[in-house]
Write a protein that holds these residues in place. Structure first.
Motif, short mmCIF file in Angstrom:
data_model
loop_
_atom_site.label_atom_id
_atom_site.label_comp_id
_atom_site.label_asym_id
_atom_site.label_seq_id
_atom_site.Cartn_x
_atom_site.Cartn_y
_atom_site.Cartn_z
N SER A 171 0.82 -1.22 0.00
CA SER A 171 0.00 0.00 0.00
C SER A 171 0.85 1.26 0.00
CB SER A 171 -0.94 0.00 1.22
OG SER A 171 -0.19 -0.04 2.43
N LYS A 172 2.10 1.15 0.39
CA LYS A 172 2.96 2.33 0.46
C LYS A 172 3.08 3.03 -0.89
CE LYS A 172 7.48 3.81 2.16
NZ LYS A 172 8.68 3.41 2.92
N GLU A 173 3.16 2.26 -1.95
CA GLU A 173 3.33 2.84 -3.28
C GLU A 173 2.10 3.64 -3.72
OE1 GLU A 173 3.77 1.00 -7.70
OE2 GLU A 173 5.19 0.25 -6.21
N LEU A 174 0.92 3.28 -3.19
CA LEU A 174 -0.31 3.97 -3.57
C LEU A 174 -0.36 5.41 -3.08
CD1 LEU A 174 -2.87 1.12 -2.74
CD2 LEU A 174 -1.73 1.57 -4.91
N LEU A 175 0.51 5.74 -2.11
CA LEU A 175 0.47 7.06 -1.47
C LEU A 175 1.27 8.11 -2.22
CD1 LEU A 175 1.08 5.74 2.14
CD2 LEU A 175 -1.08 6.65 1.28
N GLN A 176 2.04 7.70 -3.19
CA GLN A 176 2.95 8.64 -3.84
C GLN A 176 2.22 9.78 -4.54
OE1 GLN A 176 6.14 8.30 -3.04
NE2 GLN A 176 5.36 6.54 -1.89
N ALA A 177 1.04 9.51 -5.10
CA ALA A 177 0.31 10.57 -5.82
C ALA A 177 -1.13 10.70 -5.34
CB ALA A 177 0.34 10.28 -7.32
N ASN A 178 -1.43 10.13 -4.15
CA ASN A 178 -2.80 10.15 -3.66
C ASN A 178 -2.84 10.42 -2.16
OD1 ASN A 178 -4.31 8.93 -6.17
ND2 ASN A 178 -2.56 7.59 -5.82
N SER A 179 -3.96 10.99 -1.69
CA SER A 179 -4.11 11.24 -0.26
C SER A 179 -4.43 9.93 0.46
CB SER A 179 -5.23 12.25 -0.01
OG SER A 179 -6.49 11.67 -0.31
N PRO A 180 -4.07 9.81 1.73
CA PRO A 180 -4.38 8.59 2.49
C PRO A 180 -5.87 8.27 2.50
CG PRO A 180 -2.82 9.96 3.70
CD PRO A 180 -3.30 10.77 2.54
N GLU A 181 -6.71 9.30 2.64
CA GLU A 181 -8.15 9.07 2.68
C GLU A 181 -8.67 8.47 1.39
OE1 GLU A 181 -7.46 13.03 4.94
OE2 GLU A 181 -6.59 11.93 3.27
N THR A 182 -8.21 9.00 0.25
CA THR A 182 -8.66 8.49 -1.05
C THR A 182 -8.23 7.05 -1.24
OG1 THR A 182 -8.47 10.72 -1.99
CG2 THR A 182 -8.62 8.90 -3.53
N VAL A 183 -7.00 6.74 -0.88
CA VAL A 183 -6.49 5.38 -1.00
C VAL A 183 -7.32 4.42 -0.17
CG1 VAL A 183 -4.54 3.85 -0.47
CG2 VAL A 183 -4.12 6.05 -1.56
N MET A 184 -7.59 4.80 1.08
CA MET A 184 -8.29 3.90 1.98
C MET A 184 -9.75 3.68 1.58
SD MET A 184 -5.94 2.75 3.73
CE MET A 184 -7.09 1.54 4.38
N VAL A 185 -10.39 4.67 0.95
CA VAL A 185 -11.76 4.46 0.46
C VAL A 185 -11.78 3.27 -0.49
CG1 VAL A 185 -13.52 5.36 -1.09
CG2 VAL A 185 -12.67 6.78 0.74
N PHE A 186 -10.86 3.27 -1.45
CA PHE A 186 -10.82 2.18 -2.43
C PHE A 186 -10.45 0.86 -1.77
CE2 PHE A 186 -10.65 5.79 -5.25
CZ PHE A 186 -11.31 5.35 -6.39
N LEU A 187 -9.50 0.86 -0.86
CA LEU A 187 -9.07 -0.38 -0.23
C LEU A 187 -10.14 -0.96 0.69
CD1 LEU A 187 -5.30 0.22 0.64
CD2 LEU A 187 -6.33 -0.80 -1.41
N PHE A 188 -10.81 -0.09 1.46
CA PHE A 188 -11.88 -0.56 2.35
C PHE A 188 -13.02 -1.19 1.56
CE2 PHE A 188 -10.62 2.63 5.84
CZ PHE A 188 -9.93 1.65 6.53
#
Length: 290
Positions: A171-188
């Protein structure tokens, strides 16, 4: 407000996230008897996703992920879902104390392996010192549950710790160009989709009561959405192995909540364990090198 992060405060955000995670056991203690661990695990991911969708919609953060591969998203979501199941199975077969010790003890060790494999991260001396102190404290904190230990029961806890470490690395790589909240919406939400079959095998009508709704909000918002976003924000500027060790703040917070809110007994060994874990966290947060 979106979670802000910089190089200096990455470790602190991960630790704060771990402290929020620690409330899950306390909230689960107030769940009805028919609330199985499997449903609680699936519920916390689904409720967290709904909470973050509302938040991101209000803050204009709900948009497609940028500059990420589909494989990374799927692997991260699978790991997030797999951790829920393997951890609860580990606790069921090995017991709460042993399952927790092995799971959380495995995580920083495997995170160091994955960090080296995927990012060429080499932990500094402070990480080795901190991890040894933390695992020692974790064992002391759960020493009275260790009498149930058998080698046949360690498979699921070891698997859970390994999966969570893998989740941190992917998941670390997903943060390079995205906010934590946006990433977690998709993952959740994707993780919830993977866990959908669980809802057909275990009772879940209790969720639609006033008590169930409060449990869902507590698990979804307080112990899942907020902490995962904090951890992800900190992970962006924190080595994978270091983040995994800082996650030991979860049993630290759980122990404190246990004897302050649930009035669970604590002895001198438990107190020493709490001090050891807290010391290990301070070593990492204030060390000059990762």
């Amino acid at each position: 407000m979106a979670i802000q992060n910089n190089k200096k405060d990455g470790s602190l955000l991960v630790f704060l996230g771990a402290l929020f995670f620690s409330g899950s056991g306390t909230i689960q203690a107030y769940a009805p008897s028919e609330a199985t661990a499997f449903i609680l695990g699936a519920l916390r991911l689904f409720a967290a996703g709904l909470c973050l969708i509302l938040w991101c919609s209000a803050k204009n953060l709900l948009h497609p992920l940028q500059k990420v591969s589909i494989s990374k998203i799927i692997l991260s979501a699978l790991a997030l879902a797999g951790f829920q199941i393997s951890f609860f199975l580990g606790v069921r077969f090995a017991g709460v104390a042993v399952g927790t010790v092995i799971t959380i003890g495995t995580t920083p060790l495997m995170a160091a392996v994955f960090g080296l494999l995927f990012f060429r991260e080499i932990p500094g001396k402070s990480w080795y010192i901190s991890t040894v102190i933390a695992i020692f404290g974790l064992i002391l904190l759960n020493i009275h549950g260790m009498e149930t230990f058998t080698f046949n029961n360690i498979l699921f806890p070891v698997t859970a710790g390994t999966i969570y470490a893998f989740y941190l690395s992917q998941s670390k790589e997903l943060l390079q160009a995205n906010s934590p909240e946006t990433v977690m919406v998709f993952l959740f939400m994707l993780s919830s989709l993977f866990l959908l079959p669980i809802w057909f095998f275990f009772p879940c009508t209790w969720i639609f009561t006033a008590r169930g709704i409060l449990i869902a909000l507590g698990l979804g918002l307080i112990t899942t959405a907020i902490p995962y976003c904090l951890v992800m924000a900190g992970l962006k500027n924190c080595d994978t192995a270091k983040a995994a060790t800082l996650s030991l703040g979860e049993p630290l917070g759980a122990a404190i909540l246990g004897f302050t809110v649930l009035h669970e007994p604590i002895n001198i060994m438990g107190i020493i364990g709490i001090i050891a874990i807290f010391t290990s966290v301070l070593v990492l947060i204030y060390s000059k090198k990762n």
